[in-house]
Write a protein that holds these residues in place. Structure first.
Motif, PDB file in Angstrom:
ATOM      1  N   GLY A 108      18.162 -21.314   7.452  1.00  0.00           N
ATOM      2  CA  GLY A 108      16.910 -21.603   7.240  1.00  0.00           C
ATOM      3  C   GLY A 108      16.163 -22.191   8.458  1.00  0.00           C
ATOM      4  N   GLY A 109      16.911 -22.465   9.616  1.00  0.00           N
ATOM      5  CA  GLY A 109      16.387 -22.947  10.854  1.00  0.00           C
ATOM      6  C   GLY A 109      15.591 -21.907  11.422  1.00  0.00           C
ATOM      7  N   GLY A 110      15.899 -20.846  11.459  1.00  0.00           N
ATOM      8  CA  GLY A 110      15.131 -19.786  11.986  1.00  0.00           C
ATOM      9  C   GLY A 110      14.010 -19.417  11.517  1.00  0.00           C
ATOM     10  N   ASP A 111      13.613 -19.369  10.096  1.00  0.00           N
ATOM     11  CA  ASP A 111      12.646 -19.190   9.099  1.00  0.00           C
ATOM     12  C   ASP A 111      11.860 -20.391   9.702  1.00  0.00           C
ATOM     13  N   ALA A 112      12.353 -21.536   9.793  1.00  0.00           N
ATOM     14  CA  ALA A 112      11.405 -22.764  10.106  1.00  0.00           C
ATOM     15  C   ALA A 112      10.896 -22.478  11.585  1.00  0.00           C
ATOM     16  N   VAL A 113      11.564 -21.930  12.577  1.00  0.00           N
ATOM     17  CA  VAL A 113      10.933 -21.659  13.936  1.00  0.00           C
ATOM     18  C   VAL A 113      10.031 -20.297  13.758  1.00  0.00           C
ATOM     19  N   MET A 114      10.296 -19.466  13.062  1.00  0.00           N
ATOM     20  CA  MET A 114       9.243 -18.606  12.841  1.00  0.00           C
ATOM     21  C   MET A 114       8.086 -19.080  12.394  1.00  0.00           C
ATOM     22  N   ALA A 115       7.919 -19.826  11.220  1.00  0.00           N
ATOM     23  CA  ALA A 115       6.799 -20.211  10.751  1.00  0.00           C
ATOM     24  C   ALA A 115       6.057 -21.141  11.613  1.00  0.00           C
ATOM     25  N   ALA A 116       6.673 -21.860  12.463  1.00  0.00           N
ATOM     26  CA  ALA A 116       6.060 -22.858  13.593  1.00  0.00           C
ATOM     27  C   ALA A 116       5.512 -21.811  14.477  1.00  0.00           C
ATOM     28  N   LEU A 117       6.140 -20.973  15.029  1.00  0.00           N
ATOM     29  CA  LEU A 117       5.472 -20.050  16.154  1.00  0.00           C
ATOM     30  C   LEU A 117       4.143 -19.294  15.508  1.00  0.00           C
ATOM     31  N   VAL A 118       3.979 -19.016  14.331  1.00  0.00           N
ATOM     32  CA  VAL A 118       2.880 -18.472  13.772  1.00  0.00           C
ATOM     33  C   VAL A 118       1.722 -19.626  13.864  1.00  0.00           C
ATOM     34  N   TRP A 119       2.183 -20.894  13.373  1.00  0.00           N
ATOM     35  CA  TRP A 119       1.315 -21.988  13.264  1.00  0.00           C
ATOM     36  C   TRP A 119       0.889 -22.282  14.635  1.00  0.00           C
ATOM     37  N   ALA A 120       1.703 -22.383  15.687  1.00  0.00           N
ATOM     38  CA  ALA A 120       1.420 -22.828  16.932  1.00  0.00           C
ATOM     39  C   ALA A 120       0.301 -21.789  17.473  1.00  0.00           C
ATOM     40  N   TYR A 121       0.480 -20.355  17.215  1.00  0.00           N
ATOM     41  CA  TYR A 121      -0.490 -19.514  17.684  1.00  0.00           C
ATOM     42  C   TYR A 121      -1.854 -19.729  17.116  1.00  0.00           C
ATOM     43  N   LEU A 122      -1.910 -19.807  15.673  1.00  0.00           N
ATOM     44  CA  LEU A 122      -3.126 -20.277  14.969  1.00  0.00           C
ATOM     45  C   LEU A 122      -3.734 -21.452  15.616  1.00  0.00           C
ATOM     46  N   GLN A 123      -3.005 -22.506  16.073  1.00  0.00           N
ATOM     47  CA  GLN A 123      -3.766 -23.595  16.758  1.00  0.00           C
ATOM     48  C   GLN A 123      -4.112 -23.584  18.074  1.00  0.00           C
ATOM     49  N   GLY A 124      -3.718 -22.355  18.816  1.00  0.00           N
ATOM     50  CA  GLY A 124      -3.995 -22.014  20.069  1.00  0.00           C
ATOM     51  C   GLY A 124      -3.286 -22.719  21.105  1.00  0.00           C
ATOM     52  N   LEU A 125      -1.956 -23.071  20.785  1.00  0.00           N
ATOM     53  CA  LEU A 125      -1.034 -23.670  21.835  1.00  0.00           C
ATOM     54  C   LEU A 125      -0.477 -22.724  22.693  1.00  0.00           C
ATOM     55  N   ASP A 126      -0.082 -23.073  23.921  1.00  0.00           N
ATOM     56  CA  ASP A 126       0.375 -22.126  25.139  1.00  0.00           C
ATOM     57  C   ASP A 126       2.004 -21.953  24.544  1.00  0.00           C
ATOM     58  N   LEU A 127       2.461 -21.154  25.670  1.00  0.00           N
ATOM     59  CA  LEU A 127       4.096 -20.626  25.333  1.00  0.00           C
ATOM     60  C   LEU A 127       4.847 -21.968  25.255  1.00  0.00           C
ATOM     61  N   ARG A 128       4.803 -23.160  26.172  1.00  0.00           N
ATOM     62  CA  ARG A 128       5.505 -24.238  26.115  1.00  0.00           C
ATOM     63  C   ARG A 128       5.279 -25.156  24.931  1.00  0.00           C
ATOM     64  N   GLU A 129       4.202 -25.080  24.472  1.00  0.00           N
ATOM     65  CA  GLU A 129       3.914 -25.908  23.343  1.00  0.00           C
ATOM     66  C   GLU A 129       4.326 -25.022  22.041  1.00  0.00           C
ATOM     67  N   SER A 130       4.240 -24.110  21.999  1.00  0.00           N
ATOM     68  CA  SER A 130       4.754 -23.251  20.972  1.00  0.00           C
ATOM     69  C   SER A 130       6.153 -23.392  20.776  1.00  0.00           C
ATOM     70  N   ALA A 131       6.855 -23.143  22.016  1.00  0.00           N
ATOM     71  CA  ALA A 131       8.211 -23.137  22.072  1.00  0.00           C
ATOM     72  C   ALA A 131       8.834 -24.704  21.525  1.00  0.00           C
ATOM     73  N   ALA A 153       7.046 -26.757  19.598  1.00  0.00           N
ATOM     74  CA  ALA A 153       6.808 -26.725  17.947  1.00  0.00           C
ATOM     75  C   ALA A 153       7.700 -26.004  17.164  1.00  0.00           C
ATOM     76  N   ALA A 154       8.404 -24.905  17.906  1.00  0.00           N
ATOM     77  CA  ALA A 154       9.630 -24.102  17.000  1.00  0.00           C
ATOM     78  C   ALA A 154      10.795 -25.117  16.914  1.00  0.00           C
ATOM     79  N   LEU A 155      10.994 -25.769  17.885  1.00  0.00           N
ATOM     80  CA  LEU A 155      12.331 -26.414  18.202  1.00  0.00           C
ATOM     81  C   LEU A 155      12.169 -27.764  17.111  1.00  0.00           C
ATOM     82  N   ARG A 156      10.885 -28.344  17.052  1.00  0.00           N
ATOM     83  CA  ARG A 156      10.524 -29.640  15.995  1.00  0.00           C
ATOM     84  C   ARG A 156      10.819 -28.983  14.802  1.00  0.00           C
ATOM     85  N   ALA A 157      10.395 -27.768  14.440  1.00  0.00           N
ATOM     86  CA  ALA A 157      10.397 -27.369  13.147  1.00  0.00           C
ATOM     87  C   ALA A 157      11.917 -26.968  12.778  1.00  0.00           C
ATOM     88  N   GLY A 158      12.735 -26.715  13.368  1.00  0.00           N
ATOM     89  CA  GLY A 158      13.996 -26.270  13.191  1.00  0.00           C
ATOM     90  C   GLY A 158      14.974 -27.426  13.046  1.00  0.00           C
TER      91      GLY A 158
END
Length: 302
Positions: free
Chosen positions: A186-209, A211-216
């Motif tokens: 389920g960690g990978g699913d959480a990472v993907m969800a965070a990447l979509v969320w980060a994009y919608l929040q306008g986060l850059d590449l580093r911030e998106s990565a 966020a993905a790590l924190r979600a997993g």
């Protein structure tokens, strides 16, 4: 998504509605089997065996999606995975104008993504999936090959080595966050969800990565003394009398009232179990004289 005609479908539908999800475009497949996943982990939480039945995803065809193309193209982002057929994934790559986020799911199903790689906004393979798709061995080579095929952003999951994220202009490597491993599934699913969320929040590449790590990552318990997910906590309430907790004393005292047996002795253990709903009880009852099972059932039913 697609729902089958079984009990799992209704459970999932109810949970989705409770979470506020719009299911107006969901596909109902009478007689179909709702996607099911079963896995076994080792003592470290690493999956050792996984069995899945996602055949119902084949019902999500280009013809079905074409009837909902306005909704797809009007979305802020569209997330897909390798459970869809190659034909459907290719059709989405050719017709969906909303940013496409894709998770290959597995090494075998990752091949289904190949026809649409050039249309993907964000692609999140793990290292093995990426190596299989590109023929490259190093993480850097995998990322470069995927970008060369047209993927706009790649977030390569490397297990304990973190995430390698890249666009044509930038590359970021972030290590894993320290955590107490319970279960990696389920960690990978959480990472993907965070990447979509980060994009919608306008986060850059580093911030998106990040966020993905924190979600997993498994967060430290905030409500109970220990994590309740995948766990059983043998304490409900505070300690009251002779080592029994308040919930255990409640079971005895209320039982005495309900059964009109003020001197009834109860030795019990109450534990918190991570289920979505309901309580349960397992009782061993001692009677003053021998009775049959049928007599006991009749007494309880009365």
């Amino acid at each position: 998504t697609a729902f089958g005609g079984d009990s799992h479908a209704q459970l999932l539908r109810n949970d989705c509605v409770e979470l506020g999800m719009d299911l107006s475009c969901a596909l109902d497949v009478p007689g179909g089997r709702t996607s099911t996943y079963l896995y076994i982990t080792d003592e470290r939480g690493e999956m050792q065996l996984g069995l899945c039945d996602t055949d119902i995803s084949a019902a999500i065809t280009p013809d079905y999606l074409s009837r909902h193309l306005d909704e797809l193209n009007g979305a802020a982002a569209v997330a897909i995975d390798g459970n869809l057929t190659s034909e459907t994934i290719a059709w989405l790559g050719a017709h969906c104008t909303a940013p496409l986020f894709a998770d290959p799911v597995s090494v075998t199903k990752a091949e289904r993504m190949r026809p649409a790689l050039g249309a993907l906004h964000t692609f999140k393979p793990n290292l093995t999936e990426g190596q299989n798709l590109t023929g490259e061995s190093s993480p850097e080579g995998v990322v470069a090959a995927l970008l060369a095929q047209g993927v706009q952003r790649v977030f390569l999951s490397m297990g304990g080595d973190g995430i390698l994220a890249a666009t044509r202009d930038e590359t970021v490597h972030l290590p894993c966050l320290p955590t107490c491993m319970v279960n990696t599934t389920g960690g990978g699913d959480a990472v993907m969800a965070a990447l979509v969320w980060a994009y919608l929040q306008g986060l850059d590449l580093r911030e998106s990565a990040a966020a993905a790590l924190r979600a997993g990552k498994a967060y430290a318990p905030k409500v109970f003394a220990h994590q309740i997910a995948y766990n059983v906590i043998p304490q409900i309430g505070g300690e009251q009398c002779d080592g029994y907790t308040s919930e255990e004393m409640k079971l005895q005292n209320e039982g005495r009232k309900i059964l009109h047996l003020p001197d009834m002795n109860v030795a019990c253990t109450c534990v918190r179990v991570p289920v979505v709903r309901s309580h349960s009880i397992s009782a061993a009852v001692h009677f003053a004289h021998h009775i049959s099972v049928d007599e006991a059932r009749a007494a309880i039913a009365a």
